[in-house]
Scaffold this motif. Structure first.
Motif, short mmCIF file in Angstrom:
data_model
loop_
_atom_site.label_atom_id
_atom_site.label_comp_id
_atom_site.label_asym_id
_atom_site.label_seq_id
_atom_site.Cartn_x
_atom_site.Cartn_y
_atom_site.Cartn_z
N GLY A 1 0.83 -1.31 -0.09
CA GLY A 1 0.05 -0.15 -0.05
C GLY A 1 0.79 1.28 -0.11
N TYR A 2 2.21 1.07 0.24
CA TYR A 2 3.06 2.39 0.12
C TYR A 2 3.87 2.35 -1.02
CZ TYR A 2 1.99 3.09 5.24
OH TYR A 2 1.41 3.61 6.41
N THR A 3 4.38 3.36 -1.62
CA THR A 3 5.19 3.33 -2.60
C THR A 3 6.69 3.83 -2.09
OG1 THR A 3 4.78 5.73 -3.25
CG2 THR A 3 3.64 4.12 -4.35
N LYS A 4 7.58 3.46 -2.93
CA LYS A 4 8.95 3.63 -2.40
C LYS A 4 9.65 4.60 -3.25
CE LYS A 4 9.17 -0.92 -2.36
NZ LYS A 4 9.79 -2.29 -2.17
N PRO A 5 9.54 6.01 -3.36
CA PRO A 5 10.24 6.76 -4.09
C PRO A 5 11.71 6.97 -4.31
CG PRO A 5 9.36 8.08 -2.06
CD PRO A 5 8.76 6.47 -2.18
N ALA A 6 12.29 7.17 -5.27
CA ALA A 6 13.68 7.33 -5.24
C ALA A 6 14.05 8.94 -5.73
CB ALA A 6 14.22 6.16 -6.34
N GLY A 7 15.31 9.05 -5.86
CA GLY A 7 15.78 10.29 -6.46
C GLY A 7 15.84 11.49 -5.35
N GLN A 8 15.68 12.61 -5.66
CA GLN A 8 16.01 13.65 -4.88
C GLN A 8 14.72 14.57 -4.61
OE1 GLN A 8 19.42 15.91 -6.20
NE2 GLN A 8 20.87 14.56 -4.89
N THR A 9 14.69 15.11 -3.50
CA THR A 9 13.43 16.21 -3.23
C THR A 9 13.94 17.45 -4.06
OG1 THR A 9 14.70 17.22 -1.14
CG2 THR A 9 13.00 15.36 -1.01
N PRO A 10 13.10 18.51 -4.03
CA PRO A 10 13.47 19.89 -5.02
C PRO A 10 14.60 20.60 -4.10
CG PRO A 10 11.02 19.57 -4.94
CD PRO A 10 11.34 18.37 -4.04
N VAL B 1 15.83 0.39 14.62
CA VAL B 1 14.86 0.67 13.29
C VAL B 1 14.16 1.90 13.75
CG1 VAL B 1 13.01 -0.16 11.92
CG2 VAL B 1 15.06 -1.78 12.48
N ALA B 2 13.64 2.81 12.94
CA ALA B 2 13.14 4.14 13.44
C ALA B 2 11.94 4.27 12.25
CB ALA B 2 13.92 5.08 13.73
N GLN B 3 11.01 4.98 12.63
CA GLN B 3 9.88 5.41 11.50
C GLN B 3 9.63 6.77 11.95
OE1 GLN B 3 6.59 2.81 11.80
NE2 GLN B 3 6.29 2.69 13.95
N GLY B 4 9.24 7.46 10.75
CA GLY B 4 8.71 8.97 10.99
C GLY B 4 7.65 9.24 9.96
N ARG B 5 6.72 9.97 10.38
CA ARG B 5 5.66 10.21 9.49
C ARG B 5 6.09 11.51 8.48
NH1 ARG B 5 1.78 13.14 11.84
NH2 ARG B 5 3.02 13.43 13.46
N GLY B 6 7.03 12.19 8.86
CA GLY B 6 7.74 13.17 8.17
C GLY B 6 9.02 13.25 8.15
N PRO C 1 3.92 3.67 9.53
CA PRO C 1 3.60 2.45 8.92
C PRO C 1 3.50 1.20 9.83
CG PRO C 1 5.84 3.06 8.12
CD PRO C 1 5.01 4.22 9.04
N PHE C 2 3.94 1.12 10.77
CA PHE C 2 4.18 0.10 11.75
C PHE C 2 3.60 0.24 13.25
CE2 PHE C 2 8.05 -0.30 8.59
CZ PHE C 2 7.52 -1.81 8.03
N THR C 3 3.16 -0.65 13.72
CA THR C 3 2.68 -0.71 15.27
C THR C 3 3.82 -0.91 15.92
OG1 THR C 3 2.64 -2.99 15.35
CG2 THR C 3 0.60 -1.69 14.68
N VAL C 4 3.89 -0.37 17.45
CA VAL C 4 5.05 -0.51 18.15
C VAL C 4 5.48 -1.89 18.04
CG1 VAL C 4 5.61 -0.41 20.58
CG2 VAL C 4 4.35 1.33 19.53
N ARG C 5 4.63 -2.94 18.12
CA ARG C 5 5.30 -4.24 18.40
C ARG C 5 5.73 -4.66 16.95
NH1 ARG C 5 4.83 -8.43 21.51
NH2 ARG C 5 4.94 -10.81 20.67
N GLN C 6 5.34 -4.03 15.85
CA GLN C 6 5.97 -4.31 14.56
C GLN C 6 7.43 -3.83 14.32
OE1 GLN C 6 2.90 -2.90 12.04
NE2 GLN C 6 2.30 -5.00 11.38
N ALA D 1 15.25 5.26 4.25
CA ALA D 1 14.17 5.39 2.64
C ALA D 1 13.00 5.99 2.84
CB ALA D 1 13.91 3.64 2.62
N ALA D 2 12.47 6.63 2.02
CA ALA D 2 11.24 7.32 1.89
C ALA D 2 10.19 6.35 1.66
CB ALA D 2 11.26 8.54 1.06
N LEU D 3 8.82 6.53 2.11
CA LEU D 3 7.96 5.76 1.56
C LEU D 3 6.67 6.50 1.68
CD1 LEU D 3 6.91 3.24 4.46
CD2 LEU D 3 8.12 5.47 5.05
#
Length: 277
Positions: A129-138, A239-244, A259-264, A161-163
């Protein structure tokens, strides 16, 4: 100017450049090494001239702040003669292996490939359900990156990795420290070494393994949650996750939720696939 004043002047000259921005813990030590190298490369001549000027102003004929034969510090009696030569100070200039082209980051070889593998493993766990963009931001920031850094007795690797989903973009991060690292053993103490960030930590048990998970960072919105686990051979995985946090460009809105629960996220830190065997 006495010896202490000279030492303070030298330290001021060499540290006049502002500190670098916060980096991934994959190497606070490696980051310091890189900063030292860049300072030497960018300001080596100017710094050498400044140091020479300070030294010349502080030392007069017949005096040597190292206390060599036949010389003495200003205002102090001459030392007794000696037949033992004064040793030259050790060369403290960093020495990088051939695979690291001039700084503390590997750009070829086994370590470089392990950093690349870590990014591949991180991309492999992105949920459906998530895409995995590549390249660079503006603004020129990479949407994917990996790194392996030079350490004394262990390998250190990181990947980001961005998602994206529903118009929002967040990121996943992983850091691995090989056997021989001196990071804390207690799970929550270990977790709080990540980027030097503090927060509310809890222990999650995954298949009998105790994983430290920071579920609410304190006064820091770079990352929403992260988990840390020390494997039996001493390897540490975070392993870390961030919304932004991907870019300051307004086109990059944050994800609605991580994307992940605490347990995941705890299970990912404890997974063997991130050990890079």
């Amino acid at each position: 100017m006495d010896e202490n004043e000279l030492r303070d002047a030298l330290r001021t000259t060499m540290t006049r450049e502002s500190e670098p921005p916060p980096m991934g813990s994959a190497a606070a030590l490696a980051t310091a090494k890189r900063v030292a190298v860049r300072r030497n490369l960018l300001a080596g001549t100017a710094a050498a001239v400044a140091i020479a000027a300070i030294t010349a102003a502080a030392v007069i004929p017949g005096q040597n702040l190292l206390g060599g034969p036949g010389t003495f510090p200003a205002g102090a009696p001459a030392p007794a003669p000696t037949d033992h030569p004064v040793p030259e100070p050790d060369d403290t200039k960093p020495s990088w292996p051939p695979e690291a082209g001039g700084d503390a980051t590997y750009d070829s070889g086994e370590h470089f490939e392990k950093g690349k593998l870590l990014l591949d493993e991180l991309l492999a766990v992105v949920p459906e359900g998530y895409t995995k963009p590549a390249g660079q931001t503006p603004d020129g920031l990479p949407l994917r990156s990996h790194q392996a850094t030079v350490e004394e007795n262990f390998g250190a690797y990181s990947a980001i990795a961005a998602l994206s989903k529903d118009g929002g973009t967040g990121r996943l991060l992983a850091e691995v420290y090989g056997p021989g690292n001196v990071l804390p053993i207690e799970p929550c103490e270990l977790a709080k070494t990540f980027w030097g960030m503090d927060g509310t930590c809890q222990i999650e048990k995954v298949a009998g393994k105790r994983v430290g998970v920071v579920v609410k960072p304190q006064q820091d919105d770079r990352i929403d949650q992260w988990a840390a686990y020390r494997h039996g051979d001493g390897t540490v995985v975070i392993v870390a996750q961030g919304r932004g946090g991907v870019s300051d460009d307004p086109a990059y809105r944050p994800l609605v939720e991580v994307p992940f629960t605490v347990r995941q996220v705890a299970a990912l830190a404890a997974a063997d696939q991130f050990r890079l065997d």
